[in-house]
Design a protein around this motif. Sequence first.
Motif, PDB file in Angstrom:
ATOM      1  N   PRO A 167     140.922 -59.744  71.709  1.00 40.82           N
ATOM      2  CA  PRO A 167     140.202 -59.158  70.567  1.00 40.82           C
ATOM      3  C   PRO A 167     138.773 -59.685  70.444  1.00 40.82           C
ATOM      4  O   PRO A 167     138.395 -60.276  69.445  1.00 40.82           O
ATOM      5  N   LEU A 168     137.963 -59.463  71.472  1.00 38.42           N
ATOM      6  CA  LEU A 168     136.575 -59.919  71.493  1.00 38.42           C
ATOM      7  C   LEU A 168     135.680 -58.881  70.834  1.00 38.42           C
ATOM      8  O   LEU A 168     135.694 -57.708  71.222  1.00 38.42           O
ATOM      9  N   ALA A 169     134.890 -59.304  69.875  1.00 38.74           N
ATOM     10  CA  ALA A 169     134.052 -58.378  69.099  1.00 38.74           C
ATOM     11  C   ALA A 169     133.099 -57.585  69.995  1.00 38.74           C
ATOM     12  O   ALA A 169     132.916 -56.380  69.802  1.00 38.74           O
ATOM     13  N   ILE A 170     132.502 -58.220  70.997  1.00 37.74           N
ATOM     14  CA  ILE A 170     131.515 -57.541  71.841  1.00 37.74           C
ATOM     15  C   ILE A 170     132.150 -56.419  72.678  1.00 37.74           C
ATOM     16  O   ILE A 170     131.486 -55.474  73.071  1.00 37.74           O
ATOM     17  N   CYS A 171     133.452 -56.526  72.936  1.00 36.42           N
ATOM     18  CA  CYS A 171     134.148 -55.522  73.749  1.00 36.42           C
ATOM     19  C   CYS A 171     134.784 -54.414  72.912  1.00 36.42           C
ATOM     20  O   CYS A 171     135.271 -53.428  73.462  1.00 36.42           O
ATOM     21  N   LYS A 172     134.757 -54.571  71.599  1.00 34.94           N
ATOM     22  CA  LYS A 172     135.506 -53.661  70.720  1.00 34.94           C
ATOM     23  C   LYS A 172     135.082 -52.203  70.849  1.00 34.94           C
ATOM     24  O   LYS A 172     135.897 -51.298  70.745  1.00 34.94           O
ATOM     25  N   ASN A 173     133.803 -51.949  71.089  1.00 33.11           N
ATOM     26  CA  ASN A 173     133.331 -50.567  71.165  1.00 33.11           C
ATOM     27  C   ASN A 173     133.255 -50.036  72.589  1.00 33.11           C
ATOM     28  O   ASN A 173     132.430 -49.196  72.903  1.00 33.11           O
TER      29      ASN A 173
END
Length: 197
Positions: free
Chosen positions: A126-132
């Motif tokens: 659940p990495l924020a930078i990969c979320k999109n």
Amino acid sequence: NTDYDSVVKTIEKPSTLLAETRQRLKEENLRVLLMGKFSSGKSTFLNGLLGENLLPTKVIPTTAVISEIKYNETEKIILVPKKGKWEGGNSPFEISKSELGKYITIDNYSDTKKENPFEKVFINSPLAICKNGIEFVDSPGLDDPTSHDNVTKEYLPTADAIIYCMNSQMAYTAKDKEEIETLHNLGYTSIIFVLTY
């Protein structure tokens, strides 16, 4: 009528291309490939970008296995053995984050210097930078002949962007020049260069 039809088709072509591109980005991730020689700081830089010390790092060459990093709400890490190279068999299996260093690093200390028996690791987190929809691929050093072929054949054709890391104390070596020329010949004209250390 014929002139009107040709004008409409000409106008529709870019919009069709945009629609197809938009659809592809909805269905697929934007793949960012990190490249560079051993000890060029790829994993350290990527950890900084991810905002987490996910990948193992050391002063000496460390990464021996291609790491694919994607977003997932729950963390799941799958290790893929090379066919016939690992005593545990050929089937992929799940490991914990704390075990990454045990499996994906180079053996710098034994006298035998055995080849790492694993082909790649899939890190879903659940990495924020990969979320999109951004996917990162951390590759072993380009000096490694076994993984270099895999990176060139499997990952370069599917990379949407390339981050090329170089150690600032010895940047743009003959090997770097050769690899960058290869990338240019493959059509990559907008490479992001990162100087580390």
